[in-house]
Design an enzyme around this catalytic site. Structure first.
Site, PDB file in Angstrom:
ATOM      1  N   ASN A  87     -35.499 -36.726 -14.941  1.00 40.41           N
ATOM      2  CA  ASN A  87     -36.789 -37.376 -14.751  1.00 40.41           C
ATOM      3  C   ASN A  87     -37.807 -36.289 -14.447  1.00 40.41           C
ATOM      4  O   ASN A  87     -37.613 -35.493 -13.530  1.00 40.41           O
ATOM      5  CB  ASN A  87     -36.729 -38.383 -13.598  1.00 40.41           C
ATOM      6  CG  ASN A  87     -35.721 -39.483 -13.854  1.00 40.41           C
ATOM      7  OD1 ASN A  87     -35.591 -39.953 -14.982  1.00 40.41           O
ATOM      8  ND2 ASN A  87     -34.996 -39.880 -12.825  1.00 40.41           N
ATOM      9  N   GLN A  94     -39.279 -39.591 -11.253  1.00 43.03           N
ATOM     10  CA  GLN A  94     -38.811 -38.526 -10.367  1.00 43.03           C
ATOM     11  C   GLN A  94     -39.263 -38.835  -8.949  1.00 43.03           C
ATOM     12  O   GLN A  94     -40.449 -39.068  -8.703  1.00 43.03           O
ATOM     13  CB  GLN A  94     -39.353 -37.168 -10.817  1.00 43.03           C
ATOM     14  CG  GLN A  94     -38.794 -36.008 -10.004  1.00 43.03           C
ATOM     15  CD  GLN A  94     -39.265 -34.635 -10.504  1.00 43.03           C
ATOM     16  OE1 GLN A  94     -40.055 -34.529 -11.430  1.00 43.03           O
ATOM     17  NE2 GLN A  94     -38.760 -33.602  -9.871  1.00 43.03           N
ATOM     18  N   VAL A  96     -37.521 -37.046  -6.116  1.00 40.82           N
ATOM     19  CA  VAL A  96     -37.301 -35.815  -5.361  1.00 40.82           C
ATOM     20  C   VAL A  96     -37.833 -34.684  -6.231  1.00 40.82           C
ATOM     21  O   VAL A  96     -37.370 -34.488  -7.346  1.00 40.82           O
ATOM     22  CB  VAL A  96     -35.814 -35.590  -5.028  1.00 40.82           C
ATOM     23  CG1 VAL A  96     -35.627 -34.266  -4.297  1.00 40.82           C
ATOM     24  CG2 VAL A  96     -35.269 -36.747  -4.198  1.00 40.82           C
ATOM     25  N   HIS A 100     -33.418 -31.699 -10.931  1.00 38.18           N
ATOM     26  CA  HIS A 100     -32.011 -32.074 -10.872  1.00 38.18           C
ATOM     27  C   HIS A 100     -31.665 -32.879 -12.114  1.00 38.18           C
ATOM     28  O   HIS A 100     -32.523 -33.518 -12.715  1.00 38.18           O
ATOM     29  CB  HIS A 100     -31.669 -32.856  -9.596  1.00 38.18           C
ATOM     30  CG  HIS A 100     -32.509 -34.076  -9.373  1.00 38.18           C
ATOM     31  ND1 HIS A 100     -33.840 -34.017  -8.992  1.00 38.18           N
ATOM     32  CD2 HIS A 100     -32.215 -35.390  -9.495  1.00 38.18           C
ATOM     33  CE1 HIS A 100     -34.320 -35.230  -8.873  1.00 38.18           C
ATOM     34  NE2 HIS A 100     -33.357 -36.093  -9.181  1.00 38.18           N
TER      35      HIS A 100
END
Length: 120
Positions: A87, A94, A96, A100
């Site tokens: 994301n 997204q 955070v 990732h």
């Protein structure tokens, strides 16, 4: 100064997380809010905010993250397949702001017509 992300705090050991894989460039942990029976996060140790903010010098790291995702999937015997999701930005979900990769598996994830009209 930017706020330290939860992933930075996990990488540093400040917050606990079960690490399924770790090397000098990344860690792999289970997602705390799984969206599939297998839902892992591949997180680089370098605190990149998002994929869009990565620079050319981050290309080897990005490749390594993909290799780790495939290696972990092989080790977990995810022969039926797996999906990788990144994301990028708030508009894409997204939450955070530390790059990732989500590895999702063991749940049927149809393309829902995404490839319709692309052939021929």
């Amino acid at each position: 100064m930017a706020e330290t992300s939860v992933f930075t705090r996990i990488i540093s050991g400040e917050l606990p997380a079960r690490r399924l894989y770790e090397d000098d460039q990344c860690i792999v942990i289970e997602d705390r809010s799984p969206q599939a029976p297998t839902h892992l996060l591949i997180i680089p140790c370098k605190p990149l905010v998002s994929l869009a903010e990565a620079q050319i010098e981050d290309a080897p790291l990005l490749g390594h993250l993909m290799w780790v995702a495939a290696d972990v999937a092989r080790r977990l015997r995810l022969e039926d397949g797996f999906r990788l999701v990144i994301n990028n930005g708030r508009g894409a979900g997204q939450t955070v702001f530390h790059l990732h990769i989500h590895l999702l598996a063991q749940r049927k994830m149809p393309e829902a017509g995404l490839a319709d009209g692309l052939q021929g």
